[in-house]
Design an enzyme around this catalytic site. Sequence first.
Site, PDB file in Angstrom:
ATOM      1  N   TYR A  15     -38.332 -25.751 -34.212  1.00  0.00           N
ATOM      2  CA  TYR A  15     -38.519 -25.653 -32.759  1.00  0.00           C
ATOM      3  C   TYR A  15     -39.808 -26.367 -32.338  1.00  0.00           C
ATOM      4  O   TYR A  15     -39.781 -27.181 -31.407  1.00  0.00           O
ATOM      5  CB  TYR A  15     -38.528 -24.193 -32.325  1.00  0.00           C
ATOM      6  CG  TYR A  15     -38.529 -24.006 -30.818  1.00  0.00           C
ATOM      7  CD1 TYR A  15     -37.412 -24.321 -30.051  1.00  0.00           C
ATOM      8  CD2 TYR A  15     -39.656 -23.520 -30.161  1.00  0.00           C
ATOM      9  CE1 TYR A  15     -37.406 -24.161 -28.683  1.00  0.00           C
ATOM     10  CE2 TYR A  15     -39.659 -23.347 -28.788  1.00  0.00           C
ATOM     11  CZ  TYR A  15     -38.544 -23.668 -28.047  1.00  0.00           C
ATOM     12  OH  TYR A  15     -38.542 -23.519 -26.681  1.00  0.00           O
ATOM     13  N   GLU A  53     -39.691 -34.198 -28.224  1.00  0.00           N
ATOM     14  CA  GLU A  53     -39.253 -34.315 -26.829  1.00  0.00           C
ATOM     15  C   GLU A  53     -40.419 -34.686 -25.912  1.00  0.00           C
ATOM     16  O   GLU A  53     -40.320 -35.612 -25.093  1.00  0.00           O
ATOM     17  CB  GLU A  53     -38.631 -32.995 -26.372  1.00  0.00           C
ATOM     18  CG  GLU A  53     -37.334 -32.646 -27.079  1.00  0.00           C
ATOM     19  CD  GLU A  53     -36.886 -31.228 -26.807  1.00  0.00           C
ATOM     20  OE1 GLU A  53     -37.250 -30.676 -25.747  1.00  0.00           O
ATOM     21  OE2 GLU A  53     -36.182 -30.646 -27.655  1.00  0.00           O
TER      22      GLU A  53
END
Length: 224
Positions: free
Chosen positions: A143, A150
Amino acid sequence: MAKGLALGYLLVYNLACCLGWLYVLVICIQHIANDSIATTWTDVELPLKIVQTAAVLEVIHSMIGLVKSPWQTALMQVFSRVWTLWAIMDTTKFAQTTLFFTLACTSWGLVEVPRYLFYALNLLNAVPYPLFWLRYSLFAVLYPTGITGELGCMFQALMYFMTRVHFMEQPLERQIHIASIIFVALTYIPGSPKMFFHMVKTRQKQFELLKNGGKASKEDKKKH
């Protein structure tokens, strides 16, 4: 009859997504191994767009009651990736050729392959413990790496747009695009810790269920 059709559909959906992400992951690993990260997008673009956009169906599944998970949670999980894919990666070459893209794409694949396989086998009450452990543990590493990828792609896109022409001199649609990138990036500040600790709590709950003799994933039964 309807229940059987729903079960069959969810089984096919999850297995298809698992295979799709496996294909994406293999492409990413090959480019990493061959030190050709800058060209990863060229080979992975089509399968990535298909399998990542297919995740929108997870929100629909929740909204129509096909699965038990809250649609709001599904929306939060799906939106950032789909938006990053189509609004950043697909529109900006500088984001496509950076290390951050390969980091994000590889992190997504490493999470999604076991996740979709878990969902498929859970429909059949056949989840082995190693897969259970991966489903509820990989997020601790992947994560943060996914988010880093991103945000890195967003930063690369912003640098490309902002250093070419002054913001006020850019077309209105480009100004809106830039503003949306900044806005979405800022939502990661409160959103990312919230989602991470939500997954921590889910992990604790699922391992507690398993320890107490409950099913491997009572909460995720027929999920997605």
